[in-house]
Design an enzyme around this catalytic site. Structure first.
Site, PDB file in Angstrom:
ATOM      1  N   ASP A  58      41.317  34.672  49.608  1.00 47.71           N
ATOM      2  CA  ASP A  58      40.058  35.002  48.950  1.00 47.71           C
ATOM      3  C   ASP A  58      40.133  34.600  47.472  1.00 47.71           C
ATOM      4  O   ASP A  58      40.959  35.104  46.725  1.00 47.71           O
ATOM      5  CB  ASP A  58      39.776  36.496  49.076  1.00 47.71           C
ATOM      6  CG  ASP A  58      38.324  36.837  48.828  1.00 47.71           C
ATOM      7  OD1 ASP A  58      37.747  36.288  47.875  1.00 47.71           O
ATOM      8  OD2 ASP A  58      37.762  37.651  49.584  1.00 47.71           O
ATOM      9  N   SER A 108      31.600  36.283  48.798  1.00 43.75           N
ATOM     10  CA  SER A 108      32.495  36.236  49.957  1.00 43.75           C
ATOM     11  C   SER A 108      31.818  36.575  51.273  1.00 43.75           C
ATOM     12  O   SER A 108      32.282  36.142  52.329  1.00 43.75           O
ATOM     13  CB  SER A 108      33.676  37.193  49.744  1.00 43.75           C
ATOM     14  OG  SER A 108      34.465  36.784  48.655  1.00 43.75           O
ATOM     15  N   HIS A 337      39.270  38.464  39.325  1.00 49.21           N
ATOM     16  CA  HIS A 337      38.130  39.164  38.721  1.00 49.21           C
ATOM     17  C   HIS A 337      38.556  39.910  37.458  1.00 49.21           C
ATOM     18  O   HIS A 337      37.764  40.080  36.533  1.00 49.21           O
ATOM     19  CB  HIS A 337      37.518  40.150  39.718  1.00 49.21           C
ATOM     20  CG  HIS A 337      36.546  39.529  40.678  1.00 49.21           C
ATOM     21  ND1 HIS A 337      35.368  38.947  40.269  1.00 49.21           N
ATOM     22  CD2 HIS A 337      36.584  39.391  42.034  1.00 49.21           C
ATOM     23  CE1 HIS A 337      34.707  38.484  41.323  1.00 49.21           C
ATOM     24  NE2 HIS A 337      35.427  38.743  42.417  1.00 49.21           N
ATOM     25  N   HIS A 478      33.092  34.411  40.502  1.00 49.68           N
ATOM     26  CA  HIS A 478      33.568  33.269  41.273  1.00 49.68           C
ATOM     27  C   HIS A 478      33.160  31.979  40.569  1.00 49.68           C
ATOM     28  O   HIS A 478      32.421  31.995  39.593  1.00 49.68           O
ATOM     29  CB  HIS A 478      32.958  33.295  42.678  1.00 49.68           C
ATOM     30  CG  HIS A 478      33.259  34.549  43.434  1.00 49.68           C
ATOM     31  ND1 HIS A 478      32.583  34.908  44.586  1.00 49.68           N
ATOM     32  CD2 HIS A 478      34.157  35.540  43.208  1.00 49.68           C
ATOM     33  CE1 HIS A 478      33.064  36.063  45.029  1.00 49.68           C
ATOM     34  NE2 HIS A 478      34.009  36.465  44.208  1.00 49.68           N
TER      35      HIS A 478
END
Length: 523
Positions: A58, A108, A337, A478
């Protein structure tokens, strides 16, 4: 090794529902199917795979892979640049476009729905196509699309999920859930309208998953979403569950079929009776699992991603038919993040270790292993840094006299790893308001302007150091560039060129071939 009892009950084989007919009318689905069909013919109609393992890092963009490769090499005493992560040795490589239908930079939920359902969709939704109205539970019925895991169970294959995030988080939830909002993880998070309408939250959807005999092994975090709000957490007595319906979904899942085991700590995983364990649910944290860098200090003890992967493969390899397994390195994204490169890179190295273990534990002629990311993060490597420079250290550049500390326009040192935006900005953010916040990462931040800090003497390689960010924000976001996909095993040649993200679903179904009875594409 952890083994399963050899006998399994007969699986149901329901006919595809109306959602399948709707999906086949979707333009994204049809384009992905056609692209995979052409690739299958170009590859010489490769022999089918018995098993599929999908590794999903991820937030593991190309810059993350590069930095993690150097990080791993330097941990082993090498300069780092020439090092290779396990999946970088795979023979087939492609690039994947990650945008959502409504966002240039994706989330996501929408990206994983594309990967396991074969359609592109909006950001923030799960198991539905682009017709969904975000947050409207009534629109799920017409927008719902089948997932690879539902189809695998319907075809008689076994299924498994391994994640370091919550089991109800976006990536794992996309394999079994259909929802107009990715954060409806427990009934406490539902909108009032959805709760009144009886819409099932994501934890309920996992427990009520009724394809085949259900998900066969699921290991990760997120215990609080399965436990009642009047019950103490077994590991953290100061915490309680989140369910306002007061249901204990872990107990309900275990009671639904004989031979099921629901566990919450590593000692239980190690002590399982193989003869009496047919299916396994392990939730090792109230929320996400610990970062790999912090796992050793966990109070209850929890397995690493590679250890969970080993257990899942041991369980699934005993089945008479094949299996589909998702392994997610979920906390790569969380560290990014936070602009915390140390933890993001150590998570990526552990993720690569899990891939290496899977390669060693499976037969290359029968198992397709696909490694990819759902999206990237704006992590950069810059500064004309000399070879072998510590990847987390101060930047040094080459001169005629040899390497020297690199300086900015004000004469201050900097690091080669930095972020475009996030909490690593030197400005000061205000204290968070009192009380729980449902979606803190979506709250707009305010910052006091500040110049670049002087990093002289600052240990930038410490695990909790936050790399600098250019733009202040409460949480990093992102990024929208393409991500890589690496593949090995039967059907790996289908992964080539530059592809749309939903193509991955179609390539994986093609690779499984006859094993996916009832959903085989046209020749």
């Amino acid at each position: 090794l952890l083994l399963l009892a050899p006998s399994v009950p007969a699986r149901s084989d329901p006919a595809p529902g109306p959602e399948e007919a709707g999906r086949r009318q979707d333009a994204w689905f049809r384009a992905g199917d056609e692209a995979a069909r052409k690739a299958w013919h170009r590859a010489g109609k490769p022999a089918p795979a018995r098993n599929l393992i999908l590794f999903l890092g991820d937030g593991m963009g190309v810059s993350t892979v590069t930095a993690a490769r150097i990080f791993a090499g330097q941990q082993a005493g090498a300069p780092g640049e020439e090092s290779v992560l396990s999946f970088e040795r795979f023979p087939h490589l492609a690039l994947v476009k990650t945008y959502n239908t409504n966002q240039q930079v994706p989330d996501s939920a929408g990206t994983m729905t594309a990967i396991v359902s074969g359609v592109k969709t909006k950001a923030g939704v799960l198991g539905v196509d682009d017709r969904i109205a975000f947050g409207d539970w009534r629109s799920v019925a017409t927008a719902r699309v089948p997932t690879l895991f539902e189809e695998a169970e319907r075809a008689g294959l076994s299924t498994g999920i391994v994640t370091t995030a919550r089991l109800t988080h976006a990536t794992p939830a996309a394999t079994y859930a259909h929802a107009p909002h990715r954060f409806w993880e427990s009934d406490a998070s539902l909108s009032d309208d959805a709760r009144r309408g009886g819409f099932p939250d994501l934890a309920r959807q996992f427990v009520e998953f009724d394809f085949g005999d259900g998900i066969d092994v699921a290991l990760g975090g997120g215990r609080a979403h399965f436990l009642p709000s009047n019950a103490e957490d077994p590991e953290e007595p100061s915490l309680v569950g989140l369910r306002v319906d007061q249901r204990d979904l872990m107990a309900e899942w275990q009671a639904k079929a004989p031979g099921r085991q629901a566990i919450w700590k590593q000692s239980q995983l190690d002590a399982l009776d193989p003869a009496g364990t047919r299916q396994l649910l392990g939730l090792f944290e109230p929320s996400h699992m610990e970062f790999e860098a912090d796992r050793a200090s966990d109070k209850g003890g929890e397995p690493s991603l590679s250890e969970m992967t080993a257990r899942a493969i041991d369980l699934l390899e005993t089945r008479a038919r094949g299996y589909v397994l998702l392994v997610e390195g979920g906390r790569i994204d969380h560290a990014h993040h936070a602009n915390n490169a140390y933890r993001a890179l150590s998570e990526t190295v552990e993720f690569a270790r899990a891939v290496e273990l899977a390669v060693a534990r499976t037969r290359p002629e029968e198992t397709l292993i696909v490694v990819t990311a759902d999206h990237s993060h704006p992590l950069t490597l810059a500064g004309y840094v000399t070879r072998g420079n510590p990847i987390l250290g101060h930047a040094r550049e080459n001169t005629r006299e040899g390497p020297r500390p690199a300086r900015d326009g004000r004469g201050r040192p900097y690091t080669s790893l930095n972020y475009t935006l996030g909490p690593g900005h030197p400005g000061k953010s205000p204290l968070q308001p009192a009380g729980p916040k449902r979606f803190p990462h979506l709250d707009p931040p305010t910052f006091e302007p500040a110049p670049r800090p002087d990093l002289t003497g600052v240990p930038t390689d410490e695990p909790s150091y936050l790399q600098e960010a250019m733009i202040p924000r409460y949480s990093g976001t992102h990024s929208g560039e393409d991500v890589a996909v690496y593949a090995t095993g039967p059907g790996a040649a289908l992964f080539h060129g530059v592809q749309e993200q939903h193509y991955l679903y179609h390539a994986m179904v093609r690779a499984l071939g006859p094993a996916m009875r009832g959903v085989e594409p046209q020749p």
